[in-house]
Design a protein around this motif. Structure first.
Motif, mmCIF file in Angstrom:
data_model
loop_
_atom_site.group_PDB
_atom_site.id
_atom_site.type_symbol
_atom_site.label_atom_id
_atom_site.label_comp_id
_atom_site.label_asym_id
_atom_site.label_seq_id
_atom_site.Cartn_x
_atom_site.Cartn_y
_atom_site.Cartn_z
ATOM 1 N N SER A 32 0.776 -1.203 -0.542
ATOM 2 C CA SER A 32 -0.331 -0.327 -0.107
ATOM 3 C C SER A 32 0.945 1.823 0.138
ATOM 4 O O SER A 32 2.138 1.263 -0.023
ATOM 5 C CB SER A 32 -1.295 -0.206 1.216
ATOM 6 N N CYS A 33 0.541 2.301 -0.240
ATOM 7 C CA CYS A 33 1.289 3.367 -0.562
ATOM 8 C C CYS A 33 1.720 3.840 0.839
ATOM 9 O O CYS A 33 2.379 4.254 1.432
ATOM 10 C CB CYS A 33 0.212 4.654 -1.065
ATOM 11 N N TYR A 89 1.875 10.269 -5.391
ATOM 12 C CA TYR A 89 1.018 9.623 -5.867
ATOM 13 C C TYR A 89 0.678 8.715 -4.844
ATOM 14 O O TYR A 89 -0.565 8.685 -4.428
ATOM 15 C CB TYR A 89 1.322 7.947 -7.293
ATOM 16 N N CYS A 90 2.207 8.546 -4.274
ATOM 17 C CA CYS A 90 1.515 7.324 -3.009
ATOM 18 C C CYS A 90 0.381 8.621 -1.751
ATOM 19 O O CYS A 90 -0.260 8.169 -0.856
ATOM 20 C CB CYS A 90 2.743 6.869 -2.921
ATOM 21 N N ASN A 93 -2.536 9.049 -2.661
ATOM 22 C CA ASN A 93 -3.287 8.156 -2.508
ATOM 23 C C ASN A 93 -2.820 6.768 -1.236
ATOM 24 O O ASN A 93 -2.657 5.679 -1.903
ATOM 25 C CB ASN A 93 -3.674 7.518 -3.783
ATOM 26 N N LYS A 96 -4.450 3.010 -1.805
ATOM 27 C CA LYS A 96 -3.714 2.813 -3.405
ATOM 28 C C LYS A 96 -2.488 1.911 -3.219
ATOM 29 O O LYS A 96 -1.738 2.127 -2.134
ATOM 30 C CB LYS A 96 -3.870 3.381 -4.209
ATOM 31 N N ASN A 97 -2.117 1.061 -3.903
ATOM 32 C CA ASN A 97 -0.705 0.324 -3.834
ATOM 33 C C ASN A 97 0.061 1.304 -4.713
ATOM 34 O O ASN A 97 -0.457 2.065 -5.470
ATOM 35 C CB ASN A 97 -1.035 -1.291 -4.937
ATOM 36 N N TYR A 98 1.536 0.856 -3.977
ATOM 37 C CA TYR A 98 2.335 1.427 -5.479
ATOM 38 C C TYR A 98 2.731 1.129 -6.166
ATOM 39 O O TYR A 98 2.515 2.170 -7.806
ATOM 40 C CB TYR A 98 4.006 0.971 -4.259
ATOM 41 N N ASP A 100 -0.196 0.511 -8.615
ATOM 42 C CA ASP A 100 -1.311 2.359 -8.942
ATOM 43 C C ASP A 100 -0.208 3.563 -9.553
ATOM 44 O O ASP A 100 -0.745 4.189 -10.582
ATOM 45 C CB ASP A 100 -2.261 2.267 -8.166
ATOM 46 N N LEU A 103 1.376 2.682 -11.863
ATOM 47 C CA LEU A 103 0.473 2.660 -13.882
ATOM 48 C C LEU A 103 0.046 4.089 -13.843
ATOM 49 O O LEU A 103 0.071 4.295 -15.090
ATOM 50 C CB LEU A 103 -0.889 1.575 -12.810
ATOM 51 N N ASP A 104 0.145 5.001 -12.924
ATOM 52 C CA ASP A 104 -0.375 6.318 -13.662
ATOM 53 C C ASP A 104 0.908 6.608 -13.717
ATOM 54 O O ASP A 104 0.234 7.618 -14.766
ATOM 55 C CB ASP A 104 -0.966 6.628 -12.048
#
Length: 115
Positions: A32-33, A89-90, A93, A96-98, A100, A103-104
């Motif tokens: 997870s982030c 991102y983390c 978010n 969310k998972n790392y 994700d 992918l972003d």
């Protein structure tokens, strides 16, 4: 020595299979982030493990895309910029998972043009 031991232990925990869970992604990307942020705050050198995983994951996506005659993404950007994008991102978010975040960023990279 203590810092090295902590990094090694984190790697072992991250790379252990998760019993009973059916998930198509393993390794640091499945973290997870929020967990990544905690580990990064405790020891910023942990980021290299995550970043290496991210580079391999994006490379694998590119290989799959190229095999199906589609356009791949350019991965040769600045490593510092990519790491900053993953951290940002983390931070925004945490649930969310790392992966994700990877992918972003991948979706925002320019297309790779073969010469």
């Amino acid at each position: 020595m203590t810092q090295t031991l902590a990094v090694v232990l984190c790697c072992i925990v991250l790379l252990m299979p998760r019993a009973g869970l059916a998930y198509p992604v393993q390794g640091p990307g499945a973290t997870s982030c929020a967990e990544f942020a905690k580990m990064y705050q405790a020891d910023p050198s942990i980021e290299m493990i995550f970043f290496t995983w991210a580079q391999g994951y994006m490379s694998a996506i590119n290989m799959s895309v190229l095999a199906s005659d589609r356009l791949a993404r350019e991965l040769a950007g600045e490593a510092a910029d990519q790491k900053r994008a993953f951290r940002s991102y983390c931070a925004n978010n945490p649930l969310k998972n790392y992966m994700d975040g990877v992918l972003d960023l991948y979706g925002k990279l320019p297309f790779y043009r073969r010469n």
